[in-house]
Scaffold this motif. Structure first.
Motif, PDB file in Angstrom:
ATOM      1  N   THR A 151     158.364  14.952 -13.117  1.00 23.80           N
ATOM      2  CA  THR A 151     159.549  14.192 -13.505  1.00 23.80           C
ATOM      3  C   THR A 151     160.646  15.142 -13.997  1.00 23.80           C
ATOM      4  OG1 THR A 151     158.627  13.730 -15.681  1.00 23.80           O
ATOM      5  CG2 THR A 151     158.306  12.055 -14.000  1.00 23.80           C
ATOM      6  N   CYS A 152     160.549  16.412 -13.589  1.00 19.98           N
ATOM      7  CA  CYS A 152     161.706  17.303 -13.664  1.00 19.98           C
ATOM      8  C   CYS A 152     161.886  17.855 -12.247  1.00 19.98           C
ATOM      9  CB  CYS A 152     161.505  18.425 -14.682  1.00 19.98           C
ATOM     10  SG  CYS A 152     160.027  19.414 -14.449  1.00 19.98           S
ATOM     11  N   GLY A 167     153.765  23.658 -22.545  1.00 19.11           N
ATOM     12  CA  GLY A 167     153.904  24.894 -21.774  1.00 19.11           C
ATOM     13  C   GLY A 167     154.751  24.667 -20.549  1.00 19.11           C
ATOM     14  N   MET A 216     166.643  16.179 -13.907  1.00 20.69           N
ATOM     15  CA  MET A 216     167.064  17.426 -14.534  1.00 20.69           C
ATOM     16  C   MET A 216     166.113  18.530 -14.074  1.00 20.69           C
ATOM     17  SD  MET A 216     166.119  16.114 -18.446  1.00 20.69           S
ATOM     18  CE  MET A 216     167.207  14.725 -18.545  1.00 20.69           C
ATOM     19  N   ILE A 217     166.676  19.691 -13.776  1.00 21.61           N
ATOM     20  CA  ILE A 217     165.882  20.777 -13.193  1.00 21.61           C
ATOM     21  C   ILE A 217     164.910  21.358 -14.242  1.00 21.61           C
ATOM     22  CG2 ILE A 217     167.497  22.662 -13.770  1.00 21.61           C
ATOM     23  CD1 ILE A 217     167.048  23.623 -10.789  1.00 21.61           C
ATOM     24  N   ALA A 218     163.749  21.807 -13.791  1.00 23.17           N
ATOM     25  CA  ALA A 218     162.793  22.476 -14.691  1.00 23.17           C
ATOM     26  C   ALA A 218     163.542  23.581 -15.443  1.00 23.17           C
ATOM     27  CB  ALA A 218     161.647  23.064 -13.879  1.00 23.17           C
ATOM     28  N   THR A 242     163.151   8.311 -18.323  1.00 23.01           N
ATOM     29  CA  THR A 242     163.793   8.031 -17.029  1.00 23.01           C
ATOM     30  C   THR A 242     163.904   6.526 -16.803  1.00 23.01           C
ATOM     31  OG1 THR A 242     162.744  10.020 -16.223  1.00 23.01           O
ATOM     32  CG2 THR A 242     163.562   8.516 -14.551  1.00 23.01           C
ATOM     33  N   GLY A 276     155.226  23.734 -17.080  1.00 25.06           N
ATOM     34  CA  GLY A 276     154.500  22.951 -16.074  1.00 25.06           C
ATOM     35  C   GLY A 276     154.507  23.594 -14.697  1.00 25.06           C
ATOM     36  N   THR A 278     168.715  17.107 -21.741  1.00 29.60           N
ATOM     37  CA  THR A 278     167.544  17.922 -21.377  1.00 29.60           C
ATOM     38  C   THR A 278     166.218  17.178 -21.541  1.00 29.60           C
ATOM     39  OG1 THR A 278     167.785  18.930 -23.567  1.00 29.60           O
ATOM     40  CG2 THR A 278     168.518  20.243 -21.686  1.00 29.60           C
TER      41      THR A 278
HETATM   42  C1  LIG Z   1     163.354  13.305 -17.240  1.00 26.63           C
HETATM   43  S1  LIG Z   1     162.405  13.930 -18.534  1.00 26.63           S
HETATM   44  C2  LIG Z   1     160.811  13.212 -18.355  1.00 26.63           C
HETATM   45  C3  LIG Z   1     160.728  11.733 -18.359  1.00 26.63           C
HETATM   46  C4  LIG Z   1     159.377  11.243 -18.770  1.00 26.63           C
HETATM   47  N1  LIG Z   1     158.390  11.369 -17.727  1.00 26.63           N
HETATM   48  C5  LIG Z   1     159.472   9.862 -19.363  1.00 26.63           C
HETATM   49  O1  LIG Z   1     159.075   8.902 -18.706  1.00 26.63           O
HETATM   50  O2  LIG Z   1     159.926   9.761 -20.488  1.00 26.63           O
HETATM   51  C6  LIG Z   1     162.075  15.577 -17.969  1.00 26.63           C
HETATM   52  C7  LIG Z   1     161.237  16.377 -18.924  1.00 26.63           C
HETATM   53  O3  LIG Z   1     160.788  17.548 -18.248  1.00 26.63           O
HETATM   54  C8  LIG Z   1     160.686  18.558 -19.224  1.00 26.63           C
HETATM   55  N2  LIG Z   1     160.594  19.846 -18.535  1.00 26.63           N
HETATM   56  C9  LIG Z   1     161.596  20.610 -18.028  1.00 26.63           C
HETATM   57  N3  LIG Z   1     161.088  21.720 -17.473  1.00 26.63           N
HETATM   58  C10 LIG Z   1     159.734  21.668 -17.624  1.00 26.63           C
HETATM   59  C11 LIG Z   1     158.660  22.526 -17.280  1.00 26.63           C
HETATM   60  N4  LIG Z   1     158.880  23.664 -16.650  1.00 26.63           N
HETATM   61  N5  LIG Z   1     157.418  22.149 -17.618  1.00 26.63           N
HETATM   62  C12 LIG Z   1     157.170  20.970 -18.256  1.00 26.63           C
HETATM   63  N6  LIG Z   1     158.144  20.137 -18.625  1.00 26.63           N
HETATM   64  C13 LIG Z   1     159.407  20.464 -18.310  1.00 26.63           C
HETATM   65  C14 LIG Z   1     161.926  18.377 -20.064  1.00 26.63           C
HETATM   66  O4  LIG Z   1     161.808  19.016 -21.306  1.00 26.63           O
HETATM   67  C15 LIG Z   1     161.987  16.864 -20.148  1.00 26.63           C
HETATM   68  O5  LIG Z   1     161.332  16.403 -21.295  1.00 26.63           O
END
Ligand SMILES: C[S@@+](CC[C@H](N)C(=O)[O-])C[C@H]1O[C@@H](n2cnc3c(N)ncnc32)[C@H](O)[C@@H]1O
Length: 399
Positions: free
Chosen positions: A201-202, A183, A257-259, A111, A185, A107
């Motif tokens: 990035t989600c 919060g 990974m999906i939001a 990346t 996003g 989760t």
């Molecule tokens: C693939 S990771 C991010 C990679 C990051 N940019 C890096 O370089 O380390 C995806 C992130 O999106 C977050 N996420 C998921 N849904 C989200 C939302 N609705 N709002 C903000 N963040 C969210 C997850 O908790 C996770 O930490």
């Protein structure tokens, strides 16, 4: 006696090699982003992580820290072009006695750098542009943007407070203080807007209207669209006026990974009774759902569906396709020859929808996902083929 290189020297050398590798593959194209990759110490963002083990069978992840594998090996791994997992199933990892993990759902992560820099290049930023990032994760990509644009121009939103706290600490250790918001996003971050660029990035099931509203006309939104069956690819939209935005799928492979707020409901719902629905034969079996081209069409045609296969009492495999929002279903079973039997019920004939979409796609010459585009308006979001006036599929509502 030869002197042992210190962490900073070794890490700088590894960053240089990583930058060469990313440039060699064409992901890293501009001197500005190259300077950021060479400057930002990824190891500060991944002091402890899990890495996927290369072995057949159930996916397994192995813990990596400097204590567990040695400083040299930890640094090497921190600078591989690989996704490094930092959280599973939305719960913090117990690092007191880390063990290999399998059967879990990542989760949060850092990346893989090739995807990060490729997206940053695709974001087409210019100096001092204001950027909103959704999904801070470890903070590594946030740090790259701080280096490139100045921390005062970067806002990043992370939904998970523990993840966000770790990212803030790592960013501060490296001397970056962007605006960090804890919060959802999907609501954007109006306090830092308007933005010139939004990058997610989600994965998202649709483009939140808030992102469109918080972006200046002419600004860009870059995100991976995905559904509950699979990813639809990376989209880049140009924001217009009055809540409109339009763009193209610019790459089909990336998948995030999906939001969390858009994840599929845990329960698959009720299975249809054996006598429910109407039955016909079809040449199209369940393989369509997992093959790359037809799977893309299936995701468009059945945006709220999921599927699974299980044997009936007599051992015959039944593939259930279930719509999570309206109880529509399609059940596929093998028939004679190369045919299948499909039994459909509920308000939408799911398999009919898929076959209609496939026929449209074949008639158009089986185009790649990059020939599809997206239009966002306050009332509808649609994926279209070749032009907004072409065949189109509606994306799920913003719920
Ligand atoms: C693939 S990771 C991010 C990679 C990051 N940019 C890096 O370089 O380390 C995806 C992130 O999106 C977050 N996420 C998921 N849904 C989200 C939302 N609705 N709002 C903000 N963040 C969210 C997850 O908790 C996770 O930490």
């Amino acid at each position: 006696m030869t002197a042992v290189p210190d962490i900073d020297t070794t890490a700088a050398d590894l960053r240089h090699k990583l930058a060469d590798q990313l440039a060699g593959h064409g992901w890293l194209r501009s001197p500005q982003w190259r300077a950021a990759v060479e400057a930002v110490p990824r190891h500060e963002f991944v002091r402890r992580f899990y890495r996927e083990t290369d072995a057949p069978g159930l996916t397994t992840w192995t813990p990596v820290t400097a204590d567990l594998v040695g400083v040299g090996e930890w640094l090497q791994q921190a600078y591989t072009d690989d996704t490094l997992i930092t959280q599973f199933d939305g719960r913090e990892i117990d690092w007191s006695e880390p063990k290999p993990i399998s059967g879990a759902h990542p989760t949060s992560s850092s990346t893989l750098p090739s995807l990060v820099v490729r997206m940053l290049e695709d974001l087409q930023v210019h100096d001092a542009m204001a950027v909103l990032e959704i999904g801070t994760g470890t903070g590594y990509s946030t740090a790259l943007m701080c280096h490139r644009l100045g921390a005062q121009n970067v806002t990043s939103v992370e939904t998970d407070p523990d993840v966000a706290d770790r990212a803030r600490e790592a960013l501060n250790r490296c001397g970056y203080s962007p605006r960090l918001v804890i919060g959802d996003g999907l609501a954007g971050a109006p306090e830092g807007g308007p933005y010139d660029r939004v990058i997610a990035t989600c994965g998202v099931r649709n483009i939140p209207q808030t992102w469109v509203e918080q972006t200046r006309p002419g600004g860009l939104i870059l995100a991976t669209l995905r559904g509950w069956m699979r990813s639809l690819g990376l989209v880049r939209l140009t924001v217009g006026h009055d809540g409109h935005a339009e763009g193209r799928i610019i790459a089909e492979e990336p998948s995030f990974m999906i939001a969390r707020q858009q994840d599929a409901p845990e329960s698959l719902g009720m299975l249809p009774a054996p006598d429910e629905g109407s039955t016909r034969t079809t040449p199209h079996g369940p393989d369509l759902l997992s093959m790359s081209d037809s799977g893309f069409l299936a995701q468009l045609a059945m945006p709220n569906a999921r599927f699974f296969t299980m044997p009936a009492d007599n051992g015959t495999p039944h593939t259930y396709v279930l719509d999570a929002t309206n109880n529509a279903f399609a059940v596929l079973t093998p028939a004679d020859g190369n045919e299948w039997t499909v039994r459909q019920g509920g308000p939408i004939a799911l398999w009919d929808e898929l076959e209609r979409s496939l026929a449209t796609w074949h008639t158009a010459g089986s185009p790649a996902p990059t020939e599809f585009g997206i239009t966002v308006t306050p009332t509808r979001q649609a994926i279209w083929l070749r032009s907004p006036e072409g065949p189109s599929w509606t994306l799920p509502d913003q719920t």
